[in-house]
Structures are given as C-alpha cells and as structure tokens.
Write a protein that holds these residues in place. Structure first.
Motif, PDB file in Angstrom:
ATOM      1  N   LYS A   7       0.825  -1.204   0.000  1.00 24.84           N
ATOM      2  CA  LYS A   7       0.000   0.000   0.000  1.00 24.84           C
ATOM      3  C   LYS A   7       0.861   1.256   0.000  1.00 24.84           C
ATOM      4  O   LYS A   7       0.523   2.253  -0.654  1.00 24.84           O
ATOM      5  CB  LYS A   7      -0.936  -0.012   1.203  1.00 24.84           C
ATOM      6  CG  LYS A   7      -2.028  -1.067   1.139  1.00 24.84           C
ATOM      7  CD  LYS A   7      -2.926  -1.011   2.355  1.00 24.84           C
ATOM      8  CE  LYS A   7      -4.014  -2.071   2.292  1.00 24.84           C
ATOM      9  NZ  LYS A   7      -4.895  -2.046   3.495  1.00 24.84           N
ATOM     10  N   LEU A  10       2.056   1.796  -3.526  1.00 24.17           N
ATOM     11  CA  LEU A  10       0.992   2.345  -4.362  1.00 24.17           C
ATOM     12  C   LEU A  10       0.784   3.831  -4.079  1.00 24.17           C
ATOM     13  O   LEU A  10       0.619   4.635  -5.007  1.00 24.17           O
ATOM     14  CB  LEU A  10      -0.303   1.578  -4.128  1.00 24.17           C
ATOM     15  CG  LEU A  10      -0.403   0.189  -4.751  1.00 24.17           C
ATOM     16  CD1 LEU A  10      -1.719  -0.472  -4.365  1.00 24.17           C
ATOM     17  CD2 LEU A  10      -0.278   0.257  -6.266  1.00 24.17           C
ATOM     18  N   LEU A 133       2.419  -2.834 -11.248  1.00 26.07           N
ATOM     19  CA  LEU A 133       1.210  -2.210 -10.713  1.00 26.07           C
ATOM     20  C   LEU A 133       0.059  -3.196 -10.563  1.00 26.07           C
ATOM     21  O   LEU A 133      -0.549  -3.282  -9.476  1.00 26.07           O
ATOM     22  CB  LEU A 133       0.805  -1.025 -11.584  1.00 26.07           C
ATOM     23  CG  LEU A 133      -0.455  -0.281 -11.125  1.00 26.07           C
ATOM     24  CD1 LEU A 133      -0.264   0.272  -9.720  1.00 26.07           C
ATOM     25  CD2 LEU A 133      -0.813   0.835 -12.092  1.00 26.07           C
ATOM     26  N   ALA A 137      -1.635  -4.253  -6.951  1.00 21.82           N
ATOM     27  CA  ALA A 137      -3.033  -3.962  -6.651  1.00 21.82           C
ATOM     28  C   ALA A 137      -3.865  -5.225  -6.489  1.00 21.82           C
ATOM     29  O   ALA A 137      -4.777  -5.263  -5.660  1.00 21.82           O
ATOM     30  CB  ALA A 137      -3.622  -3.078  -7.747  1.00 21.82           C
ATOM     31  N   VAL A 141      -1.509  -6.448  -2.202  1.00 28.16           N
ATOM     32  CA  VAL A 141      -2.309  -5.684  -1.251  1.00 28.16           C
ATOM     33  C   VAL A 141      -3.515  -6.508  -0.816  1.00 28.16           C
ATOM     34  O   VAL A 141      -4.233  -7.072  -1.649  1.00 28.16           O
ATOM     35  CB  VAL A 141      -2.774  -4.349  -1.865  1.00 28.16           C
ATOM     36  CG1 VAL A 141      -3.664  -3.596  -0.885  1.00 28.16           C
ATOM     37  CG2 VAL A 141      -1.561  -3.495  -2.222  1.00 28.16           C
ATOM     38  N   TRP A 143      -6.928  -6.029   0.461  1.00 22.99           N
ATOM     39  CA  TRP A 143      -7.938  -4.981   0.592  1.00 22.99           C
ATOM     40  C   TRP A 143      -9.025  -5.340   1.600  1.00 22.99           C
ATOM     41  O   TRP A 143     -10.001  -4.602   1.745  1.00 22.99           O
ATOM     42  CB  TRP A 143      -8.589  -4.714  -0.764  1.00 22.99           C
ATOM     43  CG  TRP A 143      -7.626  -4.245  -1.807  1.00 22.99           C
ATOM     44  CD1 TRP A 143      -7.143  -4.960  -2.863  1.00 22.99           C
ATOM     45  CD2 TRP A 143      -7.003  -2.954  -1.895  1.00 22.99           C
ATOM     46  NE1 TRP A 143      -6.271  -4.207  -3.602  1.00 22.99           N
ATOM     47  CE2 TRP A 143      -6.163  -2.964  -3.033  1.00 22.99           C
ATOM     48  CE3 TRP A 143      -7.080  -1.795  -1.118  1.00 22.99           C
ATOM     49  CZ2 TRP A 143      -5.409  -1.866  -3.410  1.00 22.99           C
ATOM     50  CZ3 TRP A 143      -6.326  -0.694  -1.498  1.00 22.99           C
ATOM     51  CH2 TRP A 143      -5.505  -0.733  -2.626  1.00 22.99           C
ATOM     52  N   ARG A 155     -11.785  -8.250  -9.132  1.00 29.90           N
ATOM     53  CA  ARG A 155     -10.586  -8.389  -9.961  1.00 29.90           C
ATOM     54  C   ARG A 155     -10.951  -8.540 -11.432  1.00 29.90           C
ATOM     55  O   ARG A 155     -10.315  -7.954 -12.310  1.00 29.90           O
ATOM     56  CB  ARG A 155      -9.761  -9.587  -9.490  1.00 29.90           C
ATOM     57  CG  ARG A 155      -9.090  -9.405  -8.156  1.00 29.90           C
ATOM     58  CD  ARG A 155      -8.033 -10.467  -7.923  1.00 29.90           C
ATOM     59  NE  ARG A 155      -8.606 -11.808  -7.914  1.00 29.90           N
ATOM     60  CZ  ARG A 155      -9.047 -12.427  -6.836  1.00 29.90           C
ATOM     61  NH1 ARG A 155      -8.986 -11.822  -5.664  1.00 29.90           N
ATOM     62  NH2 ARG A 155      -9.531 -13.651  -6.912  1.00 29.90           N
ATOM     63  N   THR A 158     -12.064  -5.198 -12.805  1.00 23.37           N
ATOM     64  CA  THR A 158     -10.926  -4.292 -12.980  1.00 23.37           C
ATOM     65  C   THR A 158     -10.131  -4.647 -14.228  1.00 23.37           C
ATOM     66  O   THR A 158      -9.805  -3.782 -15.049  1.00 23.37           O
ATOM     67  CB  THR A 158     -10.018  -4.347 -11.750  1.00 23.37           C
ATOM     68  OG1 THR A 158     -10.773  -3.989 -10.583  1.00 23.37           O
ATOM     69  CG2 THR A 158      -8.844  -3.385 -11.899  1.00 23.37           C
ATOM     70  N   TRP A 209       2.178   4.361 -13.252  1.00 22.87           N
ATOM     71  CA  TRP A 209       2.214   2.926 -13.566  1.00 22.87           C
ATOM     72  C   TRP A 209       3.643   2.375 -13.523  1.00 22.87           C
ATOM     73  O   TRP A 209       3.933   1.431 -12.768  1.00 22.87           O
ATOM     74  CB  TRP A 209       1.559   2.669 -14.912  1.00 22.87           C
ATOM     75  CG  TRP A 209       1.465   1.211 -15.291  1.00 22.87           C
ATOM     76  CD1 TRP A 209       2.488   0.332 -15.496  1.00 22.87           C
ATOM     77  CD2 TRP A 209       0.264   0.456 -15.477  1.00 22.87           C
ATOM     78  NE1 TRP A 209       2.020  -0.906 -15.825  1.00 22.87           N
ATOM     79  CE2 TRP A 209       0.664  -0.868 -15.819  1.00 22.87           C
ATOM     80  CE3 TRP A 209      -1.092   0.766 -15.412  1.00 22.87           C
ATOM     81  CZ2 TRP A 209      -0.257  -1.868 -16.091  1.00 22.87           C
ATOM     82  CZ3 TRP A 209      -2.014  -0.248 -15.683  1.00 22.87           C
ATOM     83  CH2 TRP A 209      -1.595  -1.534 -16.016  1.00 22.87           C
TER      84      TRP A 209
END
Length: 275
Positions: A7, A10, A133, A137, A141, A143, A155, A158, A209
């Motif tokens: 995190k 990011l 990246l 993500a 990570v 979440w 996912r 996304t 990115w």
C-alpha cells in the motif's frame, strides 16, 4: 511482500504521478526530470528498505542505496552539461543504475555483476515496471475483501475495464474517421471542460504505472528468488467482459443515432452536451 508495504508503494506511485505532472509542466523538461528522479529515489528509500531510510549492514541494502544514489547523480548530470552526447550517456547511465537497484532481487551482489548481467537487469526492470502495478493492486495488497466471490468479481471487473480501453479507442477512432459527423460528436464533449482534467490524469497515470512497478522491483527481497508473484490467474467471467461489451454497445448506439438523425427535416444531426 506485506500488504502495508505494498500500500505504501501504491501511495508513493500516486504521489510520483501527481508530482511528475506538476514538475514536467511547470519546469523545463530537464529540471522536471531531475526533480522527478529525486522524488522517486526518496520514495524508494522510504518504501524499499526493511525500515524507511534504514541503511542496514546487509550487502543487499548497501547495493540498493548505492544504485539509487548513482541514479540521481546521473540524472543531475543531464542538466549540468548541455552536450547532446553527454546527455545521452548520462540518461543511459541513469537507466542502468535504476535497473541495478532491482538487482539484489536475484540474490547477487552488484560488486559481482558482469557486463551481460547489466542487460539482464535492464530486461528484468522493464518486465517488473510494466507488470508491477497490477501485481501490487491485485496480489500484494490485502484490501480486506469480505467474500472470495466478491474479490474475484472485483478483480475480473478491474481487468475487464483495463482490457476494454484499447478496443473502445480503436473502434471509436475508426467510426470517427468513417463519419465526420460522428467525429464532431465525439469532439463536442471537450466543451464540458474535462480535456484539461483528462490530460492531467493521463500524464499522472503514465508516470504512476511504471513508478509502481519499479518501486516494487526495488522492494522485493532477494530471498524470494522470483521475478514476480502473480498468485492465482484472474478469470474473465461476465464481470470481466461486461465493461468492454457495454462500452462498445453504447459507442455503436451513439454512432447509429448520428447516422439516423432525429430531426424532422431529415438532416443528419447528433446530440451534443450542453455548453
């Protein structure tokens, strides 16, 4: 890699994207690049080491710190001299040192590298820069997803949204070239005043990115012995293909409306946003 560190990487990448957009617009390109590299080096020192700015005694930590410092020094050299040859050499040396900052990931000391290893480091850096990246993500990570099914759908949605961008841009461009009226309809959306915002977001995303991927490459410890960790492959179900499907349907519906024309006189017109 732990979720808090992922995190932090990011967040640092987002800061780098915003800072890069500001610096490259406000300063000359050379000074802007130096400022951006300096912020990237500070971000790497804050996120890649076991402790932020904790210069440990391990050879791996020393190698990373030396490579990061050399990256900034060679970036600074591009603005100290304006000879094109020196600028090119400094730029190449900057990229090489940035690649060597990820070299401890292989479990070898920079002092033991060979000339051929430099090419391997550059190749690895390109790979981890492009893939870092989504790995951060979607894999590193945590979440705190409430349910496995929800996480899988998120996912897939996304990834589907990202995959929908190229076909929508290609189809939209082809339709705009085939019908000037539809092309004028697409350009009319710039009157909403969102073109400047979209430009800033695009520049920040283009910088963020690769920054996230490079920072992850610097942060992953050498003990892993792997280039990347992708986890389980993401499946493209309904939530993965829906963004592209509905975007193309909306684009074709707008194109059909322009060709038909809603006016009573029969003239071909397109609805345009107010403004």
């Amino acid at each position: 890699m732990t979720s808090p560190r992922a995190k932090a990487i990011l967040f640092a990448a987002l800061v780098l994207g915003a800072a890069g957009d500001l610096l490259l617009r406000a300063w000359p390109i050379g000074l802007g690049l130096v400022g951006l590299v300096g912020i990237a080096v500070v971000a790497a020192l804050a996120t890649a080491l076991d402790r932020p700015f904790g210069f440990g005694a391990l050879p791996r930590d020393r190698d990373r710190v030396i490579a990061l410092a050399a990256t900034f020094v060679f970036a600074l050299g591009m603005v100290l001299r304006d000879a094109p040859t020196l600028i090119a050499y400094n730029f190449l040396a900057m990229l090489t040192c940035a690649a060597l900052a990820t070299w401890p990931m292989f479990g070898r000391s920079v002092a033991r590298f060979r000339v051929f290893d430099t090419a391997r480091a550059l190749r690895h850096t390109v790979a981890t820069t492009l893939s870092g990246l989504p790995v951060l993500a979607l894999g590193d990570v945590d979440w705190g997803r409430p349910h496995a099914t929800t996480g899988r759908r998120l996912r897939a949605a996304t990834v589907g949204t990202l995959l929908a961008v190229p076909p929508v841009l290609v189809v939209g461009t082809l339709l705009a070239q085939a019908d000037p009226l539809f092309g004028d309809f697409l350009t009319s959306w710039t009157r909403l005043g969102l073109d400047d915002v979209a430009g800033h977001v695009a520049v920040a995303a283009i910088i963020a990115w690769p920054a996230a991927g490079w920072l992850r490459g610097v942060a992953v410890p050498a003990a892993s012995g792997r280039l990347t960790h992708y986890g389980e492959p993401t499946r493209l179900d309904y939530f993965g293909v829906a963004p592209a499907l509905y975007a193309l349907v909306g684009l074709l519906a707008a194109f059909s409306d322009c060709r038909r024309g809603p006016s009573s006189a029969g003239a071909r017109t397109c609805w345009r946003p107010p403004g």
